[in-house]
Design a protein around this motif. Structure first.
Motif, short mmCIF file in Angstrom:
data_model
loop_
_atom_site.label_atom_id
_atom_site.label_comp_id
_atom_site.label_asym_id
_atom_site.label_seq_id
_atom_site.Cartn_x
_atom_site.Cartn_y
_atom_site.Cartn_z
N LYS A 49 36.77 86.72 -3.30
CA LYS A 49 38.22 86.93 -3.25
C LYS A 49 38.93 85.65 -2.81
O LYS A 49 39.99 85.32 -3.34
N ALA A 50 38.34 84.95 -1.84
CA ALA A 50 38.94 83.71 -1.35
C ALA A 50 39.04 82.69 -2.49
O ALA A 50 40.06 82.02 -2.65
N GLN A 51 37.98 82.59 -3.28
CA GLN A 51 37.99 81.65 -4.41
C GLN A 51 39.07 82.04 -5.43
O GLN A 51 39.79 81.18 -5.93
N ASN A 52 39.19 83.33 -5.69
CA ASN A 52 40.20 83.81 -6.63
C ASN A 52 41.61 83.48 -6.11
O ASN A 52 42.46 83.01 -6.88
N ASP A 53 41.85 83.73 -4.82
CA ASP A 53 43.16 83.42 -4.23
C ASP A 53 43.45 81.92 -4.30
O ASP A 53 44.56 81.51 -4.65
N ALA A 54 42.45 81.11 -3.96
CA ALA A 54 42.61 79.66 -4.00
C ALA A 54 42.88 79.19 -5.43
O ALA A 54 43.74 78.32 -5.66
N ASP A 55 42.17 79.77 -6.40
CA ASP A 55 42.40 79.42 -7.80
C ASP A 55 43.83 79.73 -8.22
O ASP A 55 44.46 78.95 -8.95
N LYS A 56 44.37 80.86 -7.76
CA LYS A 56 45.76 81.22 -8.09
C LYS A 56 46.71 80.20 -7.48
O LYS A 56 47.66 79.77 -8.14
#
Length: 102
Positions: A66-73
């Motif tokens: 989830k952290a990676q997804n948030d950072a990607d956004k």
């Protein structure tokens, strides 16, 4: 004088929701922080700071996907706005935006 039985309303605009989420995150109240970040992003999903805050929360709670997804956004929004990495002022964001591993 009659006392009001109405509850004090919570924050309702993006800035207040974001600030409240950050306070909850700093106090390790992760569930409430996540709810507040989500509400802030419902109002404005192109504000990088809330995505970074959510990524930080997910790192602290070891939800790395989830952290990676948030950072990607956050990175996607940042690049679409044509901003440099340092413009966020947040060290984690700068590292992500520069493609560094930490």
């Amino acid at each position: 004088k009659k006392m009001s039985t109405n509850e004090q309303p919570g924050p309702t605009n993006y800035e207040d929701l974001y600030k409240a989420a950050e306070r909850e995150l700093q106090s390790d109240n992760y569930e409430e922080a996540e709810n507040l970040f989500a509400k802030a992003l419902d109002l404005n999903n192109t504000c990088i700071e809330a995505w970074i805050g959510l990524a930080n929360l997910h790192i602290k709670t070891e939800k790395f996907d989830k952290a990676q997804n948030d950072a990607d956004k956050a990175i996607d929004i940042h690049r679409r706005k044509g901003l440099g990495a340092e413009s966020t002022g947040h060290p984690i964001a700068v590292a992500f935006l520069k493609g560094m591993v930490f």
